[in-house]
Design a protein around this motif. Structure first.
Motif, short mmCIF file in Angstrom:
data_model
loop_
_atom_site.label_atom_id
_atom_site.label_comp_id
_atom_site.label_asym_id
_atom_site.label_seq_id
_atom_site.Cartn_x
_atom_site.Cartn_y
_atom_site.Cartn_z
N THR A 95 0.73 -1.21 -0.08
CA THR A 95 0.15 -0.04 0.10
C THR A 95 0.69 1.35 0.03
O THR A 95 0.14 2.38 -0.14
N GLY A 96 2.36 1.23 0.02
CA GLY A 96 3.05 2.34 -0.04
C GLY A 96 3.26 2.98 1.28
O GLY A 96 3.30 2.27 2.39
N VAL A 97 3.46 4.28 1.25
CA VAL A 97 4.06 4.98 2.38
C VAL A 97 2.98 5.12 3.51
O VAL A 97 1.78 5.00 3.36
N GLU A 98 3.56 4.69 4.70
CA GLU A 98 2.32 4.67 5.85
C GLU A 98 1.93 5.92 5.97
O GLU A 98 2.74 7.02 6.19
N MET A 99 0.79 5.98 6.13
CA MET A 99 -0.27 7.36 6.10
C MET A 99 0.16 8.15 7.48
O MET A 99 0.40 9.33 7.47
N GLU A 100 0.19 7.47 8.77
CA GLU A 100 0.40 8.29 9.78
C GLU A 100 1.66 8.83 9.95
O GLU A 100 1.92 9.98 10.29
N ALA A 101 2.82 8.13 9.44
CA ALA A 101 4.07 8.59 9.26
C ALA A 101 4.30 9.73 8.37
O ALA A 101 4.81 10.87 8.55
N PHE A 102 3.61 9.55 7.27
CA PHE A 102 3.57 10.91 6.26
C PHE A 102 2.92 12.11 6.68
O PHE A 102 3.43 13.08 6.68
N GLN A 103 1.76 11.97 7.67
CA GLN A 103 1.32 13.09 8.12
C GLN A 103 2.20 13.78 9.14
O GLN A 103 2.21 15.10 9.12
N LYS A 104 2.55 12.90 10.01
CA LYS A 104 3.51 13.63 11.13
C LYS A 104 4.85 14.31 10.39
O LYS A 104 5.32 15.11 10.99
N ALA A 105 5.36 13.85 9.16
CA ALA A 105 6.44 14.31 8.32
C ALA A 105 6.00 15.77 8.12
O ALA A 105 6.89 16.60 7.67
N LEU A 106 4.94 15.96 7.55
CA LEU A 106 4.54 17.27 6.66
C LEU A 106 4.76 18.65 7.23
O LEU A 106 5.54 19.42 6.51
N PRO A 107 4.84 18.80 8.60
CA PRO A 107 5.24 19.93 9.23
C PRO A 107 6.47 20.23 9.31
O PRO A 107 7.12 21.32 9.31
N LYS A 108 7.40 18.96 8.88
CA LYS A 108 8.92 19.15 9.00
C LYS A 108 9.56 19.20 7.63
O LYS A 108 10.70 19.48 7.76
N VAL A 109 8.75 19.37 6.71
CA VAL A 109 9.53 19.11 5.31
C VAL A 109 9.19 20.32 4.53
O VAL A 109 7.80 20.90 4.72
N LYS A 110 9.81 20.48 3.29
CA LYS A 110 9.67 21.40 2.28
C LYS A 110 8.67 20.82 1.26
O LYS A 110 8.01 21.59 0.72
#
Length: 481
Positions: free
Chosen positions: A240-255
């Motif tokens: 299913t690809g990227v783990e959704m919870e981890a992706f959401q948590k990463a968004l405030p930290k990335v460009k």
């Protein structure tokens, strides 16, 4: 009292017949008379050979389909999809360590790709279809036609945004994934990596952090490092690809983020549509752009092409990238990006770094897409690759060490193989190369200390007895480590 369904209002004899036929075929699959990837007789052939009706033969195949022993492929027929005795587990969801390490990755990549054009080696490491699977003769005719029709025989510069006919065809094909592109939304590039490069250069600065799947195509890691970017590798599921919870948590930290949404290279995952929709909603909430690498979306094994994140993009934050490098003509270097709200920045970046795309090859590909040849070619390519993926999986189950896990992609070109933790695939690569076999060790696809026991195998080579023996040799070598 149970309700009797209409199709149950029949005599018992046909039911007995379809079950008997299904059991007979299942036994042949168990005994490996019929092997994974083999094509089954047509419904009409079953009717003729077994002396039964179309309804009975169809019911027998439905019974086998319901148990995932066979599968139907549009306009092709029924195929053995798996053996009930030999079904390997899929690899585990990745868990990248927080701290990156730079050790060995570039050395491994250089070693593996130093043999990229060595035809004496069985290149299981090469992520493109073999020459035999490409319509080379038709492309050659297209080159001659383009030279005759283009001004100055194609030696003149193309307009900055790219060949208009090609951009129009790319926009037209976006209909297959419910895209809403026009030719003005597309910028052509020298392959998909060029599209990714322009996008990263336009939207990031040295020191920015970007989020990627893990594992991820090694060229993305090399590109990001060359631009001085920090890379956050995210847990990724092989189905299913990227783990959704981890992706959401990463968004405030990335460009920004980079995702291979359909049939990830190297793990083969395909994000469910609902995940794609949710990803785009989060992007809009956090105002984070997404570079979507959809290079493999046309190589699907189901009945229809999967959607893209771009399908759900209302704010123009998704930069959708693609190419024909993996499906039609790797060396033509024809790719594109639909940059959304960033079209002006991408066009400016292209002007600065390449001025124009190659006039002649763009025209050839535009004509190939325009006259329907591309879709005809894709249908054949998908059938071949699907069969290949099943044959590879069967051979891995037969020949590789106990405990081996292998992905079950529904498209693309790659199997991700996870071996016992004690087996180092760099060492396996070194031993295999002495036998004329090249693989892609898992360590190539990460900057972290992980995937040492994994490897990527390409099933873009024509299946034959020699390839079966190659995988047998590779499995034997893995057992000896």
């Amino acid at each position: 009292m149970d309700t009797v369904k209409p199709n149950q209002l029949t005599v018992q004899q046909p039911e007995h017949l379809y079950l008997r036929i299904a059991r007979g075929i299942e036994q042949q699959i168990r005994d490996e008379v019929l092997r994974v990837g083999d094509k089954l007789p047509s419904i009409r052939t079953i009717c003729r050979e077994q002396g039964v009706s179309m309804s009975t033969a169809t019911q027998a195949y439905f019974e086998l389909e319901s148990r995932s022993l066979i599968e139907s492929r549009p306009q092709s027929g029924y195929y053995v999809s798996r053996s009930p005795r030999k079904q390997l587990a899929v690899p585990q969801t990745s868990q990248p360590p927080e701290e990156a390490t730079q050790e060995s990755q570039e050395v491994i990549i250089q070693r593996v790709y130093s043999n990229i054009n060595n035809s004496a080696i069985v290149r299981l490491s090469l992520g493109v279809p073999a020459d035999e699977l490409l319509p080379i003769a038709k492309l050659n005719k297209g080159l001659v036609q383009a030279m005759r029709e283009l001004p100055a025989s194609g030696t003149a510069y193309e307009e900055i945004q790219g060949n208009e006919k090609l951009r129009r065809q790319i926009a037209h094909r976006s209909f297959t994934w419910e895209g809403r592109l026009s030719d003005k939304d597309v910028v052509t590039t020298a392959g998909c990596m060029s599209a990714l490069s322009f996008s990263l250069m336009a939207l990031t600065q040295r020191g920015d952090t970007i989020a990627v799947e893990s594992p991820v195509y090694f060229a993305v890691l090399q590109l990001a490092k060359s631009l001085g970017l920090n890379i956050l590798e995210l847990p990724t599921n092989p189905q299913t690809g990227v783990e959704m919870e981890a992706f959401q948590k990463a968004l405030p930290k990335v460009k920004l983020a980079i995702l291979v949404s359909n049939f990830n290279n190297p793990i083969g995952s395909c994000m469910p549509d609902e995940h794609k929709r949710q990803v785009v909603q989060w992007l809009q909430h956090y105002h984070v752009p997404l570079i979507e690498d959809d290079l493999y979306g046309d190589v699907y094994f189901s009945e229809s092409r999967p959607k893209s994140c771009k399908t759900y993009d209302e704010s123009g934050l998704v930069l959708w990238c693609g190419s024909v490098s993996k499906t039609l003509a790797p060396g033509y270097r024809v790719g594109w990006v639909a940059p959304g709200r960033f079209t002006e920045q991408i066009t400016r970046m292209k002007l600065m770094h390449s001025v124009s795309s190659t006039t002649l090859t763009q025209e050839v590909i535009a004509n190939f897409l325009e006259n329907g040849r591309y879709e005809n070619h894709l249908r054949k390519l998908r059938r071949t690759l699907h069969t290949n993926s099943l044959q590879y999986s069967r051979a891995i189950a037969d020949y590789f060490p106990e405990g081996t896990r292998v992905s079950q992609p529904q498209g693309g070109f790659f199997l991700w193989v996870e071996l016992d933790k004690r087996i180092n695939t760099v060492e396996l690569y070194n031993r295999a190369l002495r036998h004329g076999i090249s693989i892609a060790p898992g360590r190539m696809f990460t900057l972290q200390n992980q995937f040492d026991n994994c490897m990527r195998l390409s099933y873009g080579l024509p299946w034959n007895e020699k390839l079966d023996q190659t995988l047998k040799t590779l499995g034997t070598l893995a057992k000896s480590i």
